[in-house]
Design a protein around this motif. Structure first.
Motif, PDB file in Angstrom:
ATOM      1  N   LEU A  50     -48.230 -11.318  -4.309  1.00  0.00           N
ATOM      2  CA  LEU A  50     -47.575 -12.264  -3.267  1.00  0.00           C
ATOM      3  C   LEU A  50     -48.611 -13.607  -3.675  1.00  0.00           C
ATOM      4  N   ALA A  51     -50.106 -13.077  -3.650  1.00  0.00           N
ATOM      5  CA  ALA A  51     -50.929 -14.333  -3.926  1.00  0.00           C
ATOM      6  C   ALA A  51     -50.659 -14.946  -5.218  1.00  0.00           C
ATOM      7  N   VAL A  52     -50.423 -13.994  -6.282  1.00  0.00           N
ATOM      8  CA  VAL A  52     -50.559 -14.534  -7.484  1.00  0.00           C
ATOM      9  C   VAL A  52     -49.089 -15.503  -7.726  1.00  0.00           C
ATOM     10  N   TYR A  53     -48.008 -15.064  -6.891  1.00  0.00           N
ATOM     11  CA  TYR A  53     -46.894 -15.688  -6.920  1.00  0.00           C
ATOM     12  C   TYR A  53     -46.928 -16.941  -6.591  1.00  0.00           C
ATOM     13  N   HIS A  54     -47.570 -16.936  -5.370  1.00  0.00           N
ATOM     14  CA  HIS A  54     -47.718 -18.353  -4.507  1.00  0.00           C
ATOM     15  C   HIS A  54     -48.410 -19.287  -5.316  1.00  0.00           C
ATOM     16  N   TYR A  55     -49.604 -18.792  -6.130  1.00  0.00           N
ATOM     17  CA  TYR A  55     -50.523 -19.570  -6.906  1.00  0.00           C
ATOM     18  C   TYR A  55     -49.525 -20.365  -8.231  1.00  0.00           C
ATOM     19  N   VAL A  56     -48.647 -19.287  -8.699  1.00  0.00           N
ATOM     20  CA  VAL A  56     -47.833 -19.683  -9.794  1.00  0.00           C
ATOM     21  C   VAL A  56     -46.865 -20.982  -9.444  1.00  0.00           C
ATOM     22  N   GLN A  57     -46.358 -20.417  -8.404  1.00  0.00           N
ATOM     23  CA  GLN A  57     -45.292 -21.397  -7.648  1.00  0.00           C
ATOM     24  C   GLN A  57     -45.921 -22.891  -7.397  1.00  0.00           C
ATOM     25  N   ARG A  58     -47.104 -22.930  -6.737  1.00  0.00           N
ATOM     26  CA  ARG A  58     -47.721 -24.075  -6.623  1.00  0.00           C
ATOM     27  C   ARG A  58     -47.952 -24.786  -8.016  1.00  0.00           C
ATOM     28  N   LEU A  59     -48.424 -23.991  -8.769  1.00  0.00           N
ATOM     29  CA  LEU A  59     -48.732 -24.837 -10.110  1.00  0.00           C
ATOM     30  C   LEU A  59     -47.483 -25.378 -10.895  1.00  0.00           C
ATOM     31  N   ILE A  60     -46.359 -24.743 -10.637  1.00  0.00           N
ATOM     32  CA  ILE A  60     -45.031 -25.264 -11.160  1.00  0.00           C
ATOM     33  C   ILE A  60     -44.519 -26.227 -10.541  1.00  0.00           C
ATOM     34  N   MET A  61     -44.693 -26.227  -9.281  1.00  0.00           N
ATOM     35  CA  MET A  61     -44.019 -27.396  -8.300  1.00  0.00           C
ATOM     36  C   MET A  61     -44.823 -28.786  -8.581  1.00  0.00           C
ATOM     37  N   ASN A  62     -46.312 -28.524  -9.078  1.00  0.00           N
ATOM     38  CA  ASN A  62     -47.147 -29.673  -9.194  1.00  0.00           C
ATOM     39  C   ASN A  62     -47.092 -30.307 -10.352  1.00  0.00           C
ATOM     40  N   CYS A  63     -46.364 -29.693 -11.427  1.00  0.00           N
ATOM     41  CA  CYS A  63     -45.658 -30.323 -12.619  1.00  0.00           C
ATOM     42  C   CYS A  63     -44.333 -30.510 -12.777  1.00  0.00           C
ATOM     43  N   LEU A  64     -43.671 -30.004 -12.111  1.00  0.00           N
ATOM     44  CA  LEU A  64     -41.883 -30.163 -11.947  1.00  0.00           C
ATOM     45  C   LEU A  64     -41.427 -30.473 -10.631  1.00  0.00           C
ATOM     46  N   SER A  65     -40.423 -31.210 -10.495  1.00  0.00           N
ATOM     47  CA  SER A  65     -39.713 -31.522  -9.310  1.00  0.00           C
ATOM     48  C   SER A  65     -38.439 -30.558  -9.347  1.00  0.00           C
ATOM     49  N   CYS A  66     -38.898 -29.368  -8.634  1.00  0.00           N
ATOM     50  CA  CYS A  66     -37.993 -28.278  -8.590  1.00  0.00           C
ATOM     51  C   CYS A  66     -38.423 -27.134  -7.311  1.00  0.00           C
ATOM     52  N   GLN A  67     -37.439 -26.142  -7.194  1.00  0.00           N
ATOM     53  CA  GLN A  67     -37.833 -24.886  -6.462  1.00  0.00           C
ATOM     54  C   GLN A  67     -38.072 -23.829  -7.162  1.00  0.00           C
ATOM     55  N   VAL A  68     -39.103 -23.024  -6.703  1.00  0.00           N
ATOM     56  CA  VAL A  68     -39.545 -21.806  -7.313  1.00  0.00           C
ATOM     57  C   VAL A  68     -39.279 -20.632  -6.668  1.00  0.00           C
ATOM     58  N   PHE A  69     -38.539 -19.496  -7.132  1.00  0.00           N
ATOM     59  CA  PHE A  69     -38.445 -18.163  -6.442  1.00  0.00           C
ATOM     60  C   PHE A  69     -38.802 -17.267  -7.341  1.00  0.00           C
ATOM     61  N   THR A  70     -39.159 -16.072  -6.862  1.00  0.00           N
ATOM     62  CA  THR A  70     -39.303 -14.790  -7.736  1.00  0.00           C
ATOM     63  C   THR A  70     -38.305 -13.677  -7.606  1.00  0.00           C
ATOM     64  N   PHE A  71     -37.958 -13.168  -8.510  1.00  0.00           N
ATOM     65  CA  PHE A  71     -36.645 -12.135  -8.667  1.00  0.00           C
ATOM     66  C   PHE A  71     -37.231 -11.064  -9.247  1.00  0.00           C
ATOM     67  N   GLY A  72     -36.303  -9.984  -9.336  1.00  0.00           N
ATOM     68  CA  GLY A  72     -36.552  -8.744 -10.074  1.00  0.00           C
ATOM     69  C   GLY A  72     -37.233  -7.627  -9.035  1.00  0.00           C
ATOM     70  N   SER A  73     -38.157  -7.023  -9.784  1.00  0.00           N
ATOM     71  CA  SER A  73     -38.389  -5.678  -9.015  1.00  0.00           C
ATOM     72  C   SER A  73     -39.637  -5.936  -8.010  1.00  0.00           C
ATOM     73  N   VAL A  74     -40.260  -7.402  -7.949  1.00  0.00           N
ATOM     74  CA  VAL A  74     -41.198  -7.684  -6.995  1.00  0.00           C
ATOM     75  C   VAL A  74     -40.472  -7.795  -5.547  1.00  0.00           C
ATOM     76  N   PRO A  75     -39.589  -8.611  -5.593  1.00  0.00           N
ATOM     77  CA  PRO A  75     -38.855  -8.723  -4.177  1.00  0.00           C
ATOM     78  C   PRO A  75     -38.180  -7.543  -3.731  1.00  0.00           C
ATOM     79  N   LEU A  76     -37.771  -7.069  -4.581  1.00  0.00           N
ATOM     80  CA  LEU A  76     -36.894  -5.717  -4.718  1.00  0.00           C
ATOM     81  C   LEU A  76     -37.738  -4.570  -4.157  1.00  0.00           C
ATOM     82  N   LYS A  77     -39.015  -4.615  -4.363  1.00  0.00           N
ATOM     83  CA  LYS A  77     -40.078  -3.637  -3.985  1.00  0.00           C
ATOM     84  C   LYS A  77     -39.796  -2.368  -4.854  1.00  0.00           C
ATOM     85  N   THR A  78     -39.376  -2.355  -6.053  1.00  0.00           N
ATOM     86  CA  THR A  78     -39.290  -1.328  -6.831  1.00  0.00           C
ATOM     87  C   THR A  78     -40.151  -1.444  -8.005  1.00  0.00           C
TER      88      THR A  78
END
Length: 339
Positions: A50-78
């Motif tokens: 979660l800490a890594v995701y939030h870090y990458v999310q902030r990094l992307i949103m600082n250089c792009l005007s966008c929304q950022v989400f995670t998908f796949g096995s991390v939010p699915l918890k598998t």
């Protein structure tokens, strides 16, 4: 006699779906639960990702005007201990669609050179494949960054709904973790970029086992056993696999399936449920290049439950398929002997 599935090889044993000794399997399932507890997500791994995701999310949103989400096995918890984090950025900007990758790569490379960066970033790569991806390591966790991949979020919602339907203390998710671990650590057959099975294809195969056996399992080990037993006997040369049933390759582009079972036994998912999920989660952007294109058969054919023109097995090489059936049969026999 057990249920009788369709789509099997002519040489498949009529007793392949025999009943198992409940007492012996209960003991084996207890031991399997201990194994799963060692590799499944826990408080530490959840917090770290979660800490890594939030870090990458902030990094992307600082250089792009966008929304950022995670998908796949991390939010699915598998995810497995070595599992990656899938991140996607969303924007309606046509300009960003062309330049997002370079902007994100530049931002990550700046972090890689910054000794005072919040997290340690390294091995930044721009992979110009079917889906363009920026891949990097953040705190030694692989992060894959894509753009406008709404399909990943739709798949996540679909699999969450399946897990809620199956219930039994997340038996579906626990089975995915066990079978992914077997595929990744033991048999080395997981990894689309190596000509092997993709994660979503594997999850669809696991769901098919729940579907035809109608969720009648002692635990994840029995799901693994049925997975090995069934797919080592499935006729991949003649059929595509779909939740509606096997689809004859010779009939393509006609996608009419034969029933999953020869007998009158009840399936887990009815047509109404599958059609509703396909309608709700099978949404693709109007810019999707393969929208409206027919299903293209490859060596290993798995029809996406949400978009029937999408072949989830397209990454699998012919060499792998030649070994696949024998490999699964050997392991299913080993499980039977061990239990």
């Amino acid at each position: 006699m057990g249920m009788v599935p369709n789509g099997l090889l002519p040489s498949a044993s009529a007793g392949m779906t025999r009943r198992l000794d409940p007492e012996r399997w209960a003991v084996a399932e207890d031991r399997t639960a201990e194994l799963i507890a060692c590799i499944q997500p826990n408080v530490y791994s959840e917090g770290r990702r979660l800490a890594v995701y939030h870090y990458v999310q902030r990094l992307i949103m600082n250089c792009l005007s966008c929304q950022v989400f995670t998908f796949g096995s991390v939010p699915l918890k598998t995810y497995l201990p070595d599992g990656d984090i899938d991140v996607t950025a969303f924007s309606n900007s046509e300009e960003l669609k062309e330049i997002w990758a370079n902007l994100v790569r530049d931002a990550l490379e700046r972090e890689e050179k910054d000794e005072n960066a919040e997290f340690h970033v390294k091995e930044v790569q721009y992979i110009q494949a079917e889906v363009k991806i920026i891949k990097c390591l953040v705190e030694n966790i692989v992060v894959d960054i894509s753009f406008n991949q709404v399909g990943g979020l739709c798949t996540l919602c679909f699999l969450e709904e399946i897990d809620n339907l199956i219930s039994q203390n997340h038996l579906f998710k626990r089975s995915i973790i066990l079978i992914k671990a077997w595929c990744f650590y033991e048999s080395r057959i997981l990894g689309a970029h190596h000509g092997l099975i993709s994660t979503y294809a594997l999850e669809t195969l696991v769901l098919y086992i729940f579907h035809i056996f109608n969720n009648s399992f002692t635990g994840p080990l029995e799901v693994l056993y049925r997975f090995l037993e069934f797919f080592s006997n499935f006729d991949w040369e003649k059929f595509c696999l779909s939740l509606w049933g096997p689809v004859p390759i010779s009939s393509l582009p006609d996608m009419t399936a034969i029933p999953p079972r020869m007998d009158s036994g009840e399936l887990l998912l009815n047509k109404s449920f599958l059609d509703t999920c396909s309608s709700a989660y099978g949404v693709v952007p109007h810019t999707q290049e393969n929208q409206g294109q027919p299903f293209v058969s490859k060596h290993f054919n798995v029809i996406d439950p949400l978009r029937t023109n999408n072949n989830l097995g397209r990454s699998v090489s012919k060499v792998f398929l030649l070994l696949f059936g024998d490999f699964l049969w050997q392991y299913s026999f080993a499980v039977t002997v061990a239990v």
